[in-house]
Design a protein around this motif. Sequence first.
Motif, mmCIF file in Angstrom:
data_model
loop_
_atom_site.group_PDB
_atom_site.id
_atom_site.type_symbol
_atom_site.label_atom_id
_atom_site.label_comp_id
_atom_site.label_asym_id
_atom_site.label_seq_id
_atom_site.Cartn_x
_atom_site.Cartn_y
_atom_site.Cartn_z
ATOM 1 N N ARG A 1 45.017 56.466 62.670
ATOM 2 C CA ARG A 1 44.075 55.505 63.367
ATOM 3 C C ARG A 1 44.051 56.449 65.038
ATOM 4 N N ARG A 2 42.730 56.221 65.421
ATOM 5 C CA ARG A 2 42.578 56.578 66.786
ATOM 6 C C ARG A 2 43.172 55.958 67.923
ATOM 7 N N ARG A 3 43.849 56.535 68.631
ATOM 8 C CA ARG A 3 44.421 55.572 69.797
ATOM 9 C C ARG A 3 43.252 55.412 70.949
ATOM 10 N N LEU A 4 43.130 54.355 71.097
ATOM 11 C CA LEU A 4 42.148 53.950 72.058
ATOM 12 C C LEU A 4 42.739 53.036 73.271
ATOM 13 N N SER A 5 41.980 53.128 74.469
ATOM 14 C CA SER A 5 42.403 52.241 75.488
ATOM 15 C C SER A 5 42.168 50.840 74.876
ATOM 16 N N ALA A 6 42.792 49.679 75.565
ATOM 17 C CA ALA A 6 42.600 48.326 75.275
ATOM 18 C C ALA A 6 41.042 47.877 75.536
ATOM 19 N N ASP A 7 40.460 48.372 76.578
ATOM 20 C CA ASP A 7 38.900 48.376 76.923
ATOM 21 C C ASP A 7 38.026 48.990 75.790
ATOM 22 N N ASP A 8 38.663 50.221 75.416
ATOM 23 C CA ASP A 8 37.724 50.848 74.229
ATOM 24 C C ASP A 8 37.806 50.197 73.032
ATOM 25 N N ARG A 9 38.900 49.722 72.563
ATOM 26 C CA ARG A 9 39.138 48.884 71.264
ATOM 27 C C ARG A 9 38.445 47.596 71.443
ATOM 28 N N ARG A 10 38.065 46.903 72.511
ATOM 29 C CA ARG A 10 37.508 45.854 72.669
ATOM 30 C C ARG A 10 36.162 45.900 72.640
ATOM 31 N N ALA A 11 35.663 47.100 73.099
ATOM 32 C CA ALA A 11 34.173 47.353 72.984
ATOM 33 C C ALA A 11 33.956 47.724 71.707
ATOM 34 N N GLU A 12 34.843 48.397 70.743
ATOM 35 C CA GLU A 12 34.699 48.650 69.351
ATOM 36 C C GLU A 12 34.470 47.673 68.574
ATOM 37 N N ILE A 13 35.397 46.654 68.772
ATOM 38 C CA ILE A 13 35.416 45.406 67.984
ATOM 39 C C ILE A 13 34.072 44.452 68.291
ATOM 40 N N SER A 14 33.798 44.699 69.858
ATOM 41 C CA SER A 14 32.533 43.917 70.227
ATOM 42 C C SER A 14 31.381 44.441 69.457
ATOM 43 N N HIS A 15 31.321 45.601 69.301
ATOM 44 C CA HIS A 15 30.113 46.482 68.733
ATOM 45 C C HIS A 15 29.957 46.029 67.353
ATOM 46 N N ALA A 16 30.922 45.946 66.693
ATOM 47 C CA ALA A 16 31.120 45.261 65.149
ATOM 48 C C ALA A 16 30.704 43.701 65.076
ATOM 49 N N ALA A 17 31.135 43.099 65.978
ATOM 50 C CA ALA A 17 30.873 41.750 66.000
ATOM 51 C C ALA A 17 29.357 41.397 66.335
ATOM 52 N N ARG A 18 28.747 42.440 67.161
ATOM 53 C CA ARG A 18 27.529 42.128 67.593
ATOM 54 C C ARG A 18 26.404 42.347 66.204
ATOM 55 N N SER A 19 26.988 43.496 65.455
ATOM 56 C CA SER A 19 26.114 43.563 64.140
ATOM 57 C C SER A 19 26.278 42.518 63.230
ATOM 58 N N LEU A 20 27.397 42.143 63.109
ATOM 59 C CA LEU A 20 27.729 40.851 61.972
ATOM 60 C C LEU A 20 27.081 39.585 62.565
ATOM 61 N N PHE A 21 27.452 39.177 63.726
ATOM 62 C CA PHE A 21 26.933 38.003 64.093
ATOM 63 C C PHE A 21 25.465 37.984 64.221
ATOM 64 N N ALA A 22 24.774 38.952 64.606
ATOM 65 C CA ALA A 22 23.158 39.093 64.364
ATOM 66 C C ALA A 22 22.642 38.982 63.097
ATOM 67 N N THR A 23 23.366 39.625 62.227
ATOM 68 C CA THR A 23 22.780 39.887 60.700
ATOM 69 C C THR A 23 23.217 38.580 59.844
ATOM 70 N N ASN A 24 24.659 38.235 60.063
ATOM 71 C CA ASN A 24 25.110 36.931 59.168
ATOM 72 C C ASN A 24 25.219 35.588 59.854
ATOM 73 N N GLY A 25 25.168 35.787 61.282
ATOM 74 C CA GLY A 25 25.498 34.444 61.988
ATOM 75 C C GLY A 25 26.761 34.273 62.435
ATOM 76 N N TYR A 26 27.222 33.440 63.264
ATOM 77 C CA TYR A 26 28.433 33.249 63.753
ATOM 78 C C TYR A 26 29.313 32.531 62.673
ATOM 79 N N HIS A 27 28.752 31.378 62.339
ATOM 80 C CA HIS A 27 29.583 30.695 61.170
ATOM 81 C C HIS A 27 29.817 31.398 59.811
ATOM 82 N N ALA A 28 28.846 32.202 59.409
ATOM 83 C CA ALA A 28 29.095 32.831 58.179
ATOM 84 C C ALA A 28 30.116 34.178 58.117
ATOM 85 N N THR A 29 30.305 34.604 59.439
ATOM 86 C CA THR A 29 31.213 35.812 59.428
ATOM 87 C C THR A 29 32.481 35.454 59.725
#
Length: 197
Positions: free
Chosen positions: A7-35
Motif C-alpha cells: 500500500r502506498r504511504r500517503l500523508s493524512a491529508d492526501d489519504r483524506r483527499a483520496e477517500i473524499s474523491h472516491a466518496a464524491r463519485s459514489l455519493f453523486a452516482t448512488n446517493g448518500y443513503h445508498a452508499t
Amino acid sequence: MTEPTPRRRLSADDRRAEISHAARSLFATNGYHATTTRELARAAGVSDALLYRHFANKRDLLEFVVTEAIETFSSLPPLERMEALPTDQLLLRLGHGFLERITANLDLILILVGNHAEVQDARFASFIDSAASALGEQLAQRGVAKNADEGYLSARSFFGSLISFILLQRVLGMDSVRPVDSGRYLEHLVELTVKGA
C-alpha cells in the motif's frame, strides 16, 4: 505465490483527499443513503478501519465533501478583478469561469442537489446569493438593470441558467438529443442579459 502489492504511504491529508474523491463519485452516482461505508472504503482502496481513522462516520465524510464543494466554487476570482471590463466581457469571463468550475465538479453539484435533504447546508446558496448581489450591483451601476434589485434578479437568472444548462446537457441527456456548444450558449445568455431581456 504472488506477493501483495504494498500500500502506498500517503500523508493524512492526501489519504483524506483520496477517500473524499472516491466518496464524491459514489455519493453523486448512488446517493448518500445508498452508499455504504464498505463501498466507500473499497473504492478508496483502504480498509474500513482506515476509513474510520480519517472520518468518524459517513456523515463526517459527506460534510468534508460538501466543504470541498463550497471551497471549489468560493475560490472563483472576485468580481472586483474584472470591474474595468465592458459588461459583455465581464459576463463572458464570469460565465466561462463558472461553467468550467461546474463542468469540472459536476459530481459535487449532483451531491448538493441530489442529497440536499442530508446536506442541509446553505453555504452554496449563500455563495450564489453573494455572487448575484455583487453582479447585480454592477449591472445596475452600468445601466443594464434599473436598480440593484433588478440587477440581482438578472444575475440570479444568469448563474441559474448556467447551472441548468450543464445539468440539462450532461446529466439529463440533452447532449444526445441536441448538442449545444457551451460557449455559444454563454454568448447568447450574455447578449440577453446585456439587453435586459
